[in-house]
Design a protein around this motif. Structure first.
Motif, PDB file in Angstrom:
ATOM      1  N   PRO A  64      45.749  26.517  57.315  1.00 48.76           N
ATOM      2  CA  PRO A  64      47.117  26.323  56.826  1.00 48.76           C
ATOM      3  C   PRO A  64      47.323  26.595  55.340  1.00 48.76           C
ATOM      4  O   PRO A  64      48.472  26.579  54.879  1.00 48.76           O
ATOM      5  N   ASP A  65      46.259  26.813  54.564  1.00 46.80           N
ATOM      6  CA  ASP A  65      46.441  27.104  53.144  1.00 46.80           C
ATOM      7  C   ASP A  65      47.316  28.339  52.970  1.00 46.80           C
ATOM      8  O   ASP A  65      47.192  29.316  53.718  1.00 46.80           O
ATOM      9  N   LEU A  66      48.165  28.305  51.926  1.00 41.80           N
ATOM     10  CA  LEU A  66      48.994  29.457  51.609  1.00 41.80           C
ATOM     11  C   LEU A  66      48.250  30.441  50.717  1.00 41.80           C
ATOM     12  O   LEU A  66      48.296  31.651  50.938  1.00 41.80           O
ATOM     13  N   ILE A  67      47.553  29.916  49.703  1.00 41.77           N
ATOM     14  CA  ILE A  67      46.822  30.744  48.743  1.00 41.77           C
ATOM     15  C   ILE A  67      45.559  30.013  48.311  1.00 41.77           C
ATOM     16  O   ILE A  67      45.459  28.790  48.440  1.00 41.77           O
ATOM     17  N   VAL A  68      44.591  30.768  47.793  1.00 39.65           N
ATOM     18  CA  VAL A  68      43.422  30.202  47.119  1.00 39.65           C
ATOM     19  C   VAL A  68      43.092  31.087  45.929  1.00 39.65           C
ATOM     20  O   VAL A  68      43.505  32.253  45.873  1.00 39.65           O
ATOM     21  N   ASP A  69      42.357  30.541  44.977  1.00 40.88           N
ATOM     22  CA  ASP A  69      41.901  31.315  43.829  1.00 40.88           C
ATOM     23  C   ASP A  69      40.435  31.657  44.012  1.00 40.88           C
ATOM     24  O   ASP A  69      39.577  30.775  44.044  1.00 40.88           O
ATOM     25  N   PHE A  70      40.162  32.955  44.144  1.00 44.66           N
ATOM     26  CA  PHE A  70      38.799  33.459  44.282  1.00 44.66           C
ATOM     27  C   PHE A  70      38.347  33.907  42.906  1.00 44.66           C
ATOM     28  O   PHE A  70      38.640  35.016  42.467  1.00 44.66           O
ATOM     29  N   GLY A  71      37.671  32.983  42.189  1.00 40.08           N
ATOM     30  CA  GLY A  71      37.398  33.240  40.780  1.00 40.08           C
ATOM     31  C   GLY A  71      38.732  33.287  40.048  1.00 40.08           C
ATOM     32  O   GLY A  71      39.499  32.335  40.057  1.00 40.08           O
ATOM     33  N   GLU A  72      39.046  34.430  39.438  1.00 37.73           N
ATOM     34  CA  GLU A  72      40.308  34.603  38.724  1.00 37.73           C
ATOM     35  C   GLU A  72      41.364  35.311  39.557  1.00 37.73           C
ATOM     36  O   GLU A  72      42.469  35.554  39.083  1.00 37.73           O
ATOM     37  N   THR A  73      41.044  35.621  40.815  1.00 36.08           N
ATOM     38  CA  THR A  73      41.959  36.374  41.673  1.00 36.08           C
ATOM     39  C   THR A  73      42.594  35.460  42.704  1.00 36.08           C
ATOM     40  O   THR A  73      41.899  34.714  43.396  1.00 36.08           O
ATOM     41  N   ARG A  74      43.909  35.502  42.827  1.00 35.30           N
ATOM     42  CA  ARG A  74      44.623  34.683  43.805  1.00 35.30           C
ATOM     43  C   ARG A  74      44.753  35.459  45.110  1.00 35.30           C
ATOM     44  O   ARG A  74      45.237  36.596  45.138  1.00 35.30           O
ATOM     45  N   LEU A 130      45.797  35.601  49.380  1.00 37.25           N
ATOM     46  CA  LEU A 130      46.676  35.098  50.430  1.00 37.25           C
ATOM     47  C   LEU A 130      45.830  34.491  51.549  1.00 37.25           C
ATOM     48  O   LEU A 130      44.750  34.979  51.866  1.00 37.25           O
ATOM     49  N   CYS A 131      46.330  33.409  52.152  1.00 39.67           N
ATOM     50  CA  CYS A 131      45.643  32.766  53.271  1.00 39.67           C
ATOM     51  C   CYS A 131      46.491  32.835  54.535  1.00 39.67           C
ATOM     52  O   CYS A 131      47.673  33.188  54.502  1.00 39.67           O
ATOM     53  N   ALA A 132      45.883  32.435  55.639  1.00 39.65           N
ATOM     54  CA  ALA A 132      46.553  32.507  56.935  1.00 39.65           C
ATOM     55  C   ALA A 132      47.841  31.706  56.969  1.00 39.65           C
ATOM     56  O   ALA A 132      48.804  32.069  57.654  1.00 39.65           O
ATOM     57  N   GLY A 133      47.889  30.594  56.231  1.00 45.94           N
ATOM     58  CA  GLY A 133      49.084  29.769  56.230  1.00 45.94           C
ATOM     59  C   GLY A 133      50.323  30.500  55.766  1.00 45.94           C
ATOM     60  O   GLY A 133      51.438  30.225  56.245  1.00 45.94           O
ATOM     61  N   SER A 134      50.160  31.458  54.856  1.00 47.51           N
ATOM     62  CA  SER A 134      51.310  32.242  54.400  1.00 47.51           C
ATOM     63  C   SER A 134      51.860  33.109  55.525  1.00 47.51           C
ATOM     64  O   SER A 134      53.078  33.299  55.646  1.00 47.51           O
ATOM     65  N   LEU A 135      50.964  33.638  56.355  1.00 47.99           N
ATOM     66  CA  LEU A 135      51.418  34.461  57.480  1.00 47.99           C
ATOM     67  C   LEU A 135      52.072  33.592  58.546  1.00 47.99           C
ATOM     68  O   LEU A 135      53.099  33.973  59.128  1.00 47.99           O
ATOM     69  N   ALA A 136      51.502  32.413  58.806  1.00 44.93           N
ATOM     70  CA  ALA A 136      52.086  31.513  59.796  1.00 44.93           C
ATOM     71  C   ALA A 136      53.473  31.047  59.347  1.00 44.93           C
ATOM     72  O   ALA A 136      54.408  30.958  60.161  1.00 44.93           O
ATOM     73  N   LYS A 137      53.609  30.755  58.070  1.00 46.27           N
ATOM     74  CA  LYS A 137      54.908  30.343  57.535  1.00 46.27           C
ATOM     75  C   LYS A 137      55.934  31.451  57.716  1.00 46.27           C
ATOM     76  O   LYS A 137      57.086  31.202  58.110  1.00 46.27           O
ATOM     77  N   PHE A 138      55.544  32.683  57.443  1.00 50.23           N
ATOM     78  CA  PHE A 138      56.453  33.828  57.601  1.00 50.23           C
ATOM     79  C   PHE A 138      56.824  34.011  59.073  1.00 50.23           C
ATOM     80  O   PHE A 138      57.987  34.293  59.398  1.00 50.23           O
TER      81      PHE A 138
END
Length: 297
Positions: free
Chosen positions: A176-186, A188-196
């Motif tokens: 359900p996460d919308l985003i995460v920070d991979f080091g300095e890069t943000r 997109l996560c599956a939650g953003s697609l489910a929300k859309f």
């Protein structure tokens, strides 16, 4: 009003168990933070129990291997409960059918389908085998992540989602996460697609934070370690105001909000958090974490 503390040990003996988030709290997607690891080790050395509760779409086995490679030692935690673990129950129960269209990063997310814990083997054997098929042959959708976490945007999936919605497909969202920070890069996560998908009129099913299934699983795994612990003994630790903190509050559990994860820099220096800015943010979000600090340490 939340109470600002400097470090986990400032809670004293108030808590005997942690439901601790991983990404943004213990590691940044690439490497573990030594102070966070030390805090978990110290908590366990004092008799506390640590359940790592993560919205990773992968089961706990691959997650344990992943965090070991980042520098999280085995003595920093007792057990793991993942969104992928909780969602696997629904997958093999046929919640979105048995012919499913998978949206996710392969082979990274393949363990969601292939790494089946012993307690789910009987459930998997009862029904038809889960098949991953093209969208036009599917009964439902399983989303573990965007196909390309670095470049994809929800709008890229509009045509496919409208087609799926028109056919009445449900989406099982394994993270359900919308985003995460991979080091300095943000990312997109599956939650953003489910929300859309929901915004387009589709139906999404969630099993990770802030939804109940992953907390039920975490409680069961904690009880298997120490059956004397109750909800009053548990502190939920996380940086996601809409996942870790919301979920903990909805479960009636105390929470510790880490400001230097997804909200890094929004409240001044971590060593001197601006209480007014913090309180304004929490009021706007409708959240009231029991405790707040900058980093897990």
């Amino acid at each position: 009003m939340t109470r600002i503390i400097r470090r986990l040990s400032d809670t004293g003996t108030s808590y005997r168990a942690l439901f601790c988030d991983l990404w943004g709290c213990v590691h940044n997607g690439k490497t573990a933070w030594p102070e966070a690891v030390a805090a978990l080790q110290e908590f366990r050395a004092g008799g506390g129990r640590v359940i790592l509760v993560t919205n990773s779409p992968r089961p706990k086995g691959p997650v344990a291997e992943q965090i070991a490679g980042m520098g999280v030692p085995r003595d920093a935690w007792d057990d793991i409960a993942t969104s992928g673990d909780a969602a696997q129950y629904a997958l093999f129960a046929g919640a979105v059918g048995h012919r499913v269209h998978h949206i996710g990063s392969t082979p990274k997310d393949d363990p969601f389908f292939t790494d089946v814990p012993p307690e789910l083997e009987a459930l998997r054997a009862e029904g038809p085998a889960i098949e991953r098929v093209d969208l036009d042959q599917a009964e439902g959708i399983v989303c573990t992540s965007p196909l390309n976490e670095y470049d994809d945007r929800p709008e890229d999936y509009r045509a496919a989602f409208l087609y799926a919605k028109a056919r009445g497909m449900k989406m099982l969202c394994a993270n359900p996460d919308l985003i995460v920070d991979f080091g300095e890069t943000r990312l997109l996560c599956a939650g953003s697609l489910a929300k859309f998908y929901e915004e387009l009129g589709g139906e999404a099913l969630y099993f990770g934070k802030p939804h109940p299934p992953v907390y039920d699983l975490a409680r069961r795994r904690l009880a298997a370690i120490d059956g004397t612990l109750t909800d009053r003994d548990i502190l939920c630790v996380g940086d996601g105001i809409g996942t870790d903190i919301l979920g903990g509050e909805m479960e009636g559990l105390d929470t510790l909000f880490l400001t230097e994860g997804l909200q890094a820099g929004n409240f001044g220096p971590a060593e001197r958090l601006d209480a007014e800015r913090l309180e304004a943010f929490l009021t706007a979000e409708g959240r009231n974490p029991t405790l707040t600090t900058g980093f897990l340490r």
